[in-house]
Enzyme design. Structure first.
Site: not given
Ligand code: PGA
Length: 247
Positions: A9-11, A93, A95, A163, A169, A208, A229-230
């Protein structure tokens, strides 16, 4: 056991140059045993689909509108995603739930829209830190699971991403036991709701996940992959997660 899924997930990250990371990922693991999907920002979806044309890497969106077309400035519909060649979409998600007030009912409507266009929905659920500390994790996750997913799901059309909001994050993760407990609970709920074929429905962990913890997390029962994500932004990191999921 379902085939594991490594989902990136590149956001809101990535300019055109970032497509090089997908090429590098493919070069590093051209024949991964797990499925790989990358969900870049909408601006990169079509070009990433072209880059991935002869690779075992699928492309997905990070959201879609519940309607197929209309006066919805700034939104993207499921038919549009499918039209680019995308095959997955992340929905609900945390967010988006937090920033745009997306409710379980809306996520459910978006999931139906995604299915109508032949997309596999990756539906995200997870508790906040407050909810975990109050001992409400399973209750919250159970409710989100029930209300964010439509009837009639199959392993081909639905992936559940567990999640924990507080792990996204932050560099913090639940213990392996805690992850196992929630994934086992989700599996039970899925089988109860959708029948025995839900044994093959993928439940991926997100929050994470990184090259260091991926192997341990991948080894937990009922963890069928990761939503990353990251650590999905750089091929040199994501590669290790793909390898860990490859077994
Ligand atoms: P993260 O994000 O790996 O940077 O914690 C995961 C996500 O939000 O899908």
């Amino acid at each position: 056991m379902p085939k594991k899924l490594a989902a990136g997930n590149w956001k809101m990250n990535g300019l055109r140059q970032a497509l090089d990371e997908v090429r590098a990922l493919h070069d590093a693991c051209p024949d991964a045993a797990c499925d790989i999907v990358i969900c870049p920002p909408a601006t990169l979806i079509r070009s990433m689909v072209k880059v991935c044309d002869d690779m075992q890497i699928e492309v997905g969106g990070q959201d879609c509108h519940e309607n197929s077309a209309g006066a919805h400035t700034g939104d993207i519909s499921a038919p549009m995603l499918a039209d680019t060649g995308a095959s997955y979409v992340i929905l609900g998600h945390s967010e988006r739930r937090a920033t745009y007030g997306e409710t379980d009912a809306l996520v459910r409507a978006k999931t139906l829209a995604a299915w109508d266009s032949g997309l596999t929905a990756i539906v995200c659920i997870g508790e906040t830190l407050e909810q975990r500390e109050a001992g409400q994790t399973l209750e919250v996750v159970g409710r989100q699971l029930q209300e964010s997913t439509p009837d009639g799901a199959s392993p081909e059309t639905l992936v559940i991403a567990y999640e924990p909001v507080w792990a996204i994050g932050t560099g913090k993760t639940p213990t392996l036991e805690e992850i196992g407990e929630v994934h086992g609970f989700i599996r039970e709920a899925l089988v109860k709701r959708f029948g025995p074929e839900a044994q093959d429905m993928r439940i991926v962990y997100g929050g994470s996940m990184n090259p260091k913890n991926a192997r341990d997390i991948a080894g937990i029962a009922n963890v069928d992959g990761g939503l990353v994500g990251g650590a999905s932004l750089k091929a040199s990191d994501f590669y290790h997660i793909v390898k860990a999921l490859d077994g």
